[in-house]
Design a protein around this motif. Structure first.
Motif, mmCIF file in Angstrom:
data_model
loop_
_atom_site.group_PDB
_atom_site.id
_atom_site.type_symbol
_atom_site.label_atom_id
_atom_site.label_comp_id
_atom_site.label_asym_id
_atom_site.label_seq_id
_atom_site.Cartn_x
_atom_site.Cartn_y
_atom_site.Cartn_z
ATOM 1 N N LYS A 22 37.169 50.275 49.426
ATOM 2 C CA LYS A 22 35.874 50.470 48.764
ATOM 3 C C LYS A 22 35.710 49.589 47.530
ATOM 4 O O LYS A 22 34.598 49.178 47.195
ATOM 5 C CB LYS A 22 35.711 51.941 48.389
ATOM 6 N N PHE A 23 36.814 49.308 46.844
ATOM 7 C CA PHE A 23 36.767 48.550 45.589
ATOM 8 C C PHE A 23 37.650 47.301 45.692
ATOM 9 O O PHE A 23 38.816 47.312 45.294
ATOM 10 C CB PHE A 23 37.218 49.427 44.421
ATOM 11 N N PRO A 24 37.102 46.209 46.192
ATOM 12 C CA PRO A 24 37.900 44.995 46.382
ATOM 13 C C PRO A 24 38.429 44.376 45.081
ATOM 14 O O PRO A 24 39.375 43.601 45.123
ATOM 15 C CB PRO A 24 36.944 44.042 47.099
ATOM 16 N N LYS A 25 37.854 44.733 43.948
ATOM 17 C CA LYS A 25 38.376 44.215 42.672
ATOM 18 C C LYS A 25 39.615 44.979 42.219
ATOM 19 O O LYS A 25 40.258 44.592 41.255
ATOM 20 C CB LYS A 25 37.295 44.277 41.588
ATOM 21 N N GLY A 26 39.911 46.074 42.904
ATOM 22 C CA GLY A 26 41.118 46.825 42.601
ATOM 23 C C GLY A 26 40.932 47.903 41.559
ATOM 24 O O GLY A 26 39.830 48.120 41.044
ATOM 25 N N PRO A 27 42.013 48.582 41.226
ATOM 26 C CA PRO A 27 41.958 49.669 40.255
ATOM 27 C C PRO A 27 41.713 49.168 38.832
ATOM 28 O O PRO A 27 41.981 48.010 38.504
ATOM 29 C CB PRO A 27 43.331 50.343 40.362
ATOM 30 N N LYS A 28 41.211 50.053 38.005
ATOM 31 C CA LYS A 28 40.948 49.742 36.603
ATOM 32 C C LYS A 28 42.222 49.242 35.907
ATOM 33 O O LYS A 28 42.176 48.329 35.106
ATOM 34 C CB LYS A 28 40.427 51.006 35.911
ATOM 35 N N PHE A 29 43.353 49.847 36.238
ATOM 36 C CA PHE A 29 44.620 49.491 35.608
ATOM 37 C C PHE A 29 45.468 48.555 36.473
ATOM 38 O O PHE A 29 46.698 48.593 36.428
ATOM 39 C CB PHE A 29 45.424 50.749 35.265
ATOM 40 N N SER A 66 52.634 35.638 30.912
ATOM 41 C CA SER A 66 51.245 35.859 31.305
ATOM 42 C C SER A 66 50.986 35.322 32.696
ATOM 43 O O SER A 66 51.725 34.467 33.192
ATOM 44 C CB SER A 66 50.295 35.194 30.303
ATOM 45 N N ALA A 67 49.932 35.829 33.312
ATOM 46 C CA ALA A 67 49.487 35.379 34.628
ATOM 47 C C ALA A 67 48.066 35.879 34.824
ATOM 48 O O ALA A 67 47.637 36.846 34.181
ATOM 49 C CB ALA A 67 50.395 35.914 35.724
ATOM 50 N N GLU A 68 47.366 35.231 35.705
ATOM 51 C CA GLU A 68 46.003 35.630 36.039
ATOM 52 C C GLU A 68 46.029 36.404 37.355
ATOM 53 O O GLU A 68 46.512 35.899 38.372
ATOM 54 C CB GLU A 68 45.118 34.391 36.172
ATOM 55 N N LEU A 69 45.517 37.623 37.327
ATOM 56 C CA LEU A 69 45.439 38.440 38.534
ATOM 57 C C LEU A 69 44.156 38.068 39.271
ATOM 58 O O LEU A 69 43.055 38.200 38.725
ATOM 59 C CB LEU A 69 45.436 39.927 38.176
ATOM 60 N N ILE A 70 44.280 37.580 40.495
ATOM 61 C CA ILE A 70 43.095 37.153 41.249
ATOM 62 C C ILE A 70 42.746 38.118 42.383
ATOM 63 O O ILE A 70 41.670 38.043 42.946
ATOM 64 C CB ILE A 70 43.263 35.719 41.802
ATOM 65 N N ASP A 71 43.636 39.038 42.707
ATOM 66 C CA ASP A 71 43.363 40.083 43.690
ATOM 67 C C ASP A 71 43.799 41.398 43.073
ATOM 68 O O ASP A 71 44.984 41.704 43.012
ATOM 69 C CB ASP A 71 44.117 39.821 44.994
ATOM 70 N N GLY A 72 42.817 42.164 42.596
ATOM 71 C CA GLY A 72 43.115 43.419 41.907
ATOM 72 C C GLY A 72 43.854 44.438 42.746
ATOM 73 O O GLY A 72 44.455 45.370 42.214
ATOM 74 N N ASN A 73 43.829 44.285 44.057
ATOM 75 C CA ASN A 73 44.555 45.202 44.930
ATOM 76 C C ASN A 73 45.943 44.680 45.290
ATOM 77 O O ASN A 73 46.659 45.305 46.064
ATOM 78 C CB ASN A 73 43.741 45.474 46.208
ATOM 79 N N GLY A 74 46.348 43.565 44.718
ATOM 80 C CA GLY A 74 47.617 42.939 45.058
ATOM 81 C C GLY A 74 48.853 43.659 44.555
ATOM 82 O O GLY A 74 49.964 43.366 44.995
#
Length: 134
Positions: A22-29, A66-74
């Motif tokens: 439902k939320f492809p950007k992933g969880p808030k945290f 540091s790193a950039e998260l590009i798939d919030g569900n990863g």
């Protein structure tokens, strides 16, 4: 008939699956679970708690890393595992992770009602808020 605790574990897993759909950007945290940089990191898997394709621009030499998260569900598999292990083993580590408020609430509930603690943890990870207890 399944044990109530087993049902709660399966319900927690199912919640993660449905929420990820439902939320492809992933969880808030989602970024909270980009962990285990240090001795567990390697050039091939610099952030072992996440799927390799879910992040980029990793800088292990910076402080903090540091790193950039590009798939919030990863990092969802690690998040789910972390929730279940913490609650079922009653092994909150709030002092070392700087999350005293939310984890103290879970610690107060997990030994009395682990199913409710799982529900609260899923709510916290996905919305940023804990559910009300009933």
């Amino acid at each position: 008939e399944k044990d109530m605790l087993c049902r709660a574990v399966f319900a927690t897993e199912e919640a993660f699956i449905k929420l990820a759909e439902k939320f492809p950007k992933g969880p808030k945290f989602a970024k909270w679970f980009m962990v285990r940089w240090g001795p567990h990191a390697s050039a091939e898997f610099p952030i072992p708690s996440c799927v390799r394709s879910s992040y980029k621009n990793v800088h292990l030499d910076s402080i903090p890393p540091s790193a950039e998260l590009i798939d919030g569900n990863g990092c969802n598999a690690y998040a789910l595992c972390d929730i279940l292990v913490t609650i079922l083993a009653q092994s909150n580590n709030q002092a070392d992770v700087g999350s005293c408020g939310p984890t103290a609430t879970l610690a107060a509930v997990e030994d009395v009602n682990p199913a409710l603690a799982m529900k609260m943890a899923v709510s916290l990870v996905w919305t940023g808020y804990q559910t009300r207890t009933h």
